[in-house]
Design an enzyme around this catalytic site. Structure first.
Site, PDB file in Angstrom:
ATOM      1  N   CYS A 148     -38.778  26.734  50.872  1.00 53.56           N
ATOM      2  CA  CYS A 148     -39.855  27.596  50.371  1.00 53.56           C
ATOM      3  C   CYS A 148     -40.709  28.112  51.529  1.00 53.56           C
ATOM      4  O   CYS A 148     -41.095  27.350  52.415  1.00 53.56           O
ATOM      5  CB  CYS A 148     -40.709  26.816  49.376  1.00 53.56           C
ATOM      6  SG  CYS A 148     -42.004  27.827  48.643  1.00 53.56           S
ATOM      7  N   CYS A 185     -47.652  24.652  51.534  1.00 51.32           N
ATOM      8  CA  CYS A 185     -48.385  23.624  50.785  1.00 51.32           C
ATOM      9  C   CYS A 185     -48.196  22.258  51.471  1.00 51.32           C
ATOM     10  O   CYS A 185     -47.057  21.775  51.588  1.00 51.32           O
ATOM     11  CB  CYS A 185     -47.891  23.578  49.339  1.00 51.32           C
ATOM     12  SG  CYS A 185     -47.781  25.210  48.581  1.00 51.32           S
TER      13      CYS A 185
HETATM   14 FE1  SF4 Z   1     -43.252  26.185  47.657  1.00 52.02          FE
HETATM   15 FE2  SF4 Z   1     -45.748  25.284  47.602  1.00 52.02          FE
HETATM   16 FE3  SF4 Z   1     -44.269  25.468  45.309  1.00 52.02          FE
HETATM   17 FE4  SF4 Z   1     -43.713  23.623  47.204  1.00 52.02          FE
HETATM   18  S1  SF4 Z   1     -45.561  23.754  45.948  1.00 52.02           S
HETATM   19  S2  SF4 Z   1     -42.260  24.885  46.126  1.00 52.02           S
HETATM   20  S3  SF4 Z   1     -44.158  24.764  49.095  1.00 52.02           S
HETATM   21  S4  SF4 Z   1     -44.973  27.130  46.612  1.00 52.02           S
END
Ligand code: SF4
Ligand code: SAM
Ligand code: DTB
Length: 342
Positions: free
Chosen positions: A71, A75
């Site tokens: 991703c 985060c």
């Molecule tokens: Fe992507 Fe953030 Fe969702 Fe994890 S929480 S999958 S890093 S958007």
């Protein structure tokens, strides 16, 4: 020695109205709820819960990662971010058939809602045909559907609605102030905008957050304030305890006092009484007694099955044994099956 018996504060004195839902919570009011003696807080939360939901019933959802890892968002808690070195390989979007087989397994195991998660900043338009086919297939099995795919465009939101999506999960994750410390690649405003699109399209909103990320009590208050002051309370409010994952920036975060987690559940219930508060990630690390206190505090939904998206969860047998010991029942039949049967 005789102890003076103190009565619990009257719900009305806390400005909680049972005839309508409030959307004007101040931080001070929410903070006062957090500061109640624990037994008063839990008692009030359970009382309010029973005014809106059957006692001793827990809704069971199952979770599947339909697109794992790689991703682009950063985060700080998440094992799926390509910014962190967690050793999780990125995978392609699963095929519809694979997802439907997993959904059938979840249904056979007692799940009434099937939640599908994609490690995306936002889905690509070219993926929408596959995604809508997954929703239609799970709907046809008589389960409720939930998707969590990141930010949505207006046209993507409409397509999800037309496919019959019941819930869209998009968490605010923390207070506006603390959010900026854990995610820099998108804003709190972005999150609220997607929630508005989902709500306006008539899809049920599922939105909550994570606690135990090193936030302050004021941040937990701020997160609940955001959720409770939305134009409509989310139908479902997942409260996650941070799952510590090696390679993520938050891996070494000091564990949160369990009672602060329980308080977060109870305050969510008191401020959003008609919402289903879900005891979400982090249950593997919780004792049976801790989970029981979360149910007492008004949690009435869990994710079942030995995997969340990428991390471990208690297996179904363990959960059913706990339900048995606590006299809890999985919500027997989902709304759609009622409709089909009638
Ligand atoms: Fe992507 Fe953030 Fe969702 Fe994890 S929480 S999958 S890093 S958007
Ligand atoms: N990418 C989409 C998004 O961020 O909205 C959907 C998937 S994302 C993994 C869904 C939610 O999982 C996040 O908003 C976060 O609240 C939760 N989550 C992710 N990693 C977690 C962790 N380590 N501990 C607890 N909750 C976590
Ligand atoms: C939510 O609030 N919690 C679930 C669901 N919504 C998608 C996800 C928890 C993920 C925990 C980390 C993992 O398994 O990757």
């Amino acid at each position: 020695m005789q102890h003076e018996v103190q009565s619990t504060p009257d719900i009305k004195t806390l400005n909680i109205h049972n005839d309508g839902l409030r959307h004007d919570w101040s931080r001070a009011e929410i903070s006062d709820l957090f500061d109640l003696p624990l037994m008063d807080l839990i008692f009030q939360a359970q009382t309010v819960h029973r005014q809106h939901f059957p006692a001793n019933e827990v809704q069971v959802s199952s979770l599947l990662s339909i697109k794992t890892g790689g991703c682009p968002e950063d985060c700080a808690y998440c094992p799926q971010s390509s910014h962190h070195n967690t050793g999780l390989p990125a995978a392609k979007l699963l095929q519809v058939q694979t997802v439907l087989e997993e959904a059938q397994r979840a249904k056979d195991g007692g799940a009434t809602r099937f939640c599908m998660g994609g490690a995306w900043r936002s889905p690509k338009d070219r993926d929408m045909d596959v995604i809508t086919a997954m929703i239609e297939g799970v709907n046809d099995m008589g389960m409720e559907t939930c998707m969590t795919l990141g930010m949505l465009s207006p046209s993507q939101t409409i397509r999800l609605k037309e496919a019959g999506l019941d819930y869209y999960n998009h968490n605010v994750d923390s207070s506006p102030e603390y959010y900026e410390k854990i995610i820099t690649t998108r804003t709190y405003e972005d999150r609220l905008n997607t929630l508005a699109l989902v709500r306006d399209a008539g899809i049920n909103v599922c939105s909550g957050g994570i606690v135990g990320m090193g936030e302050t009590a004021n941040d937990r208050t701020g997160m609940i304030q955001t959720l409770a002051n939305l134009p409509e309370h989310p139908g479902s409010v997942p409260i996650n305890m941070l799952v510590h994952v090696e390679g993520t920036p938050l891996n070494k975060t000091e564990p949160l006092d369990n009672f602060d987690f329980i308080r977060t559940i109870a305050v969510s219930k008191l401020t959003m009484p008609a919402s289903v508060v879900r005891l979400s990630a982090g249950r593997l690390e919780m004792s049976d007694e801790m989970q029981a206190m979360c149910f007492m505090a008004g949690a009435s939904s869990i994710f079942a099955g030995s995997k969340l998206l990428t991390t471990e969860n208690p297996d179904q047998k363990t959960d059913m044994q706990l339900f048995e010991r606590l006299g809890l029942k999985p919500s027997a039949i989902c709304k759609k099956e009622h409709q089909k049967a009638s």
